[in-house]
Design an enzyme around this catalytic site. Structure first.
Site, short mmCIF file in Angstrom:
data_model
loop_
_atom_site.label_atom_id
_atom_site.label_comp_id
_atom_site.label_asym_id
_atom_site.label_seq_id
_atom_site.Cartn_x
_atom_site.Cartn_y
_atom_site.Cartn_z
CE1 TYR A 165 -3.68 2.56 0.61
CE2 TYR A 165 -2.20 3.41 2.30
CZ TYR A 165 -3.32 3.56 1.50
OH TYR A 165 -4.07 4.71 1.58
CD GLU A 166 3.09 2.96 4.70
OE1 GLU A 166 4.28 2.65 4.91
OE2 GLU A 166 2.35 3.44 5.58
CD GLU B 71 7.43 2.03 12.91
OE1 GLU B 71 7.91 1.93 11.75
OE2 GLU B 71 7.72 2.96 13.67
CE1 TYR C 16 -2.90 -1.84 4.51
CE2 TYR C 16 -3.37 -4.06 5.24
CZ TYR C 16 -3.30 -3.13 4.24
OH TYR C 16 -3.64 -3.47 2.95
CB VAL C 17 -8.02 -1.75 8.62
CG1 VAL C 17 -9.32 -2.53 8.41
CG2 VAL C 17 -7.88 -1.31 10.07
N GLY D 75 -13.94 0.85 6.77
CA GLY D 75 -15.28 1.43 6.90
C GLY D 75 -16.11 0.76 7.98
CG ASN E 72 -2.25 7.26 3.26
OD1 ASN E 72 -3.41 7.23 2.86
ND2 ASN E 72 -1.72 6.30 3.98
CE1 TYR F 296 -4.52 7.34 11.22
CE2 TYR F 296 -2.97 8.42 9.76
CZ TYR F 296 -3.45 7.27 10.36
OH TYR F 296 -2.86 6.07 10.09
#
Length: 170
Positions: free
Chosen positions: A31-32, A89, A92-93, A99, A130, A137
């Site tokens: 993802y990153e 650190e 992640y989901v 949702g 992101n 957040y």
């Protein structure tokens, strides 16, 4: 901690969760945009999370489909506040579980721990691109530290600097 359904459980990670956590770490790296960056192994994670002197901690959220997300964290310290804080650190989901409130529940659990233990803060870094995470957040009341930049000493620069006889700059 209230979660979206009765079949959902948020809990501290256990040794049996390490394979799932490692899989989520790999998914996070993809993802990153760093799919080949993960060097850790299940045995390293097991030792660091559950060995004689663990310095990192993890919580997982699971439902009927298994572990769907995790938060890996450690303690930091504020000399100004004179107390610890939590440094998140990784959070992640799995995309298919987003949702459902899992990420919020994981962060809320860390906030609960911080409040219960008298810690001054929970903090983390997020990649500037992101936007979905940044929006999430901010919706929780978190704000970026605009006046701070993250610095990192790694790789050859770390080796050079950490080994003075190799010609580190003075």
């Amino acid at each position: 901690m209230s979660l979206p359904s009765l079949s959902t459980l948020l809990r501290p990670a256990a040794p049996d969760d390490v394979p799932a956590i490692l899989g989520l770490i790999h998914d996070l790296a993809v993802y990153e945009r760093e799919p080949d960056a993960v060097k850790t192994t299940a045995s390293v994670l097991t030792e660091q999370l559950f060995g004689a002197n663990p310095a990192i901690f993890a919580h997982v959220v699971e439902d009927a489909d298994g572990v769907m997300g995790f938060a890996l964290w450690f303690l930091n310290y504020s000399t100004w506040e004179g107390t610890h804080g939590i440094y998140l650190e990784d959070l992640y989901v799995r995309p298919e579980a987003r949702g459902r409130g899992y990420g919020k529940a994981l962060l809320q659990e860390l906030a609960r721990i911080a409040v219960e233990r008298g810690y001054a803060r929970v903090e983390w870094s997020v990649l500037k691109w992101n936007a979905p995470s940044i929006g999430f957040y901010r919706s929780l009341g978190a704000s970026p530290l605009e006046e701070w930049d993250t610095f990192r000493l790694t790789g050859q620069a770390l080796t050079r600097f950490g080994t003075p006889n190799l010609g580190a700059p003075e």
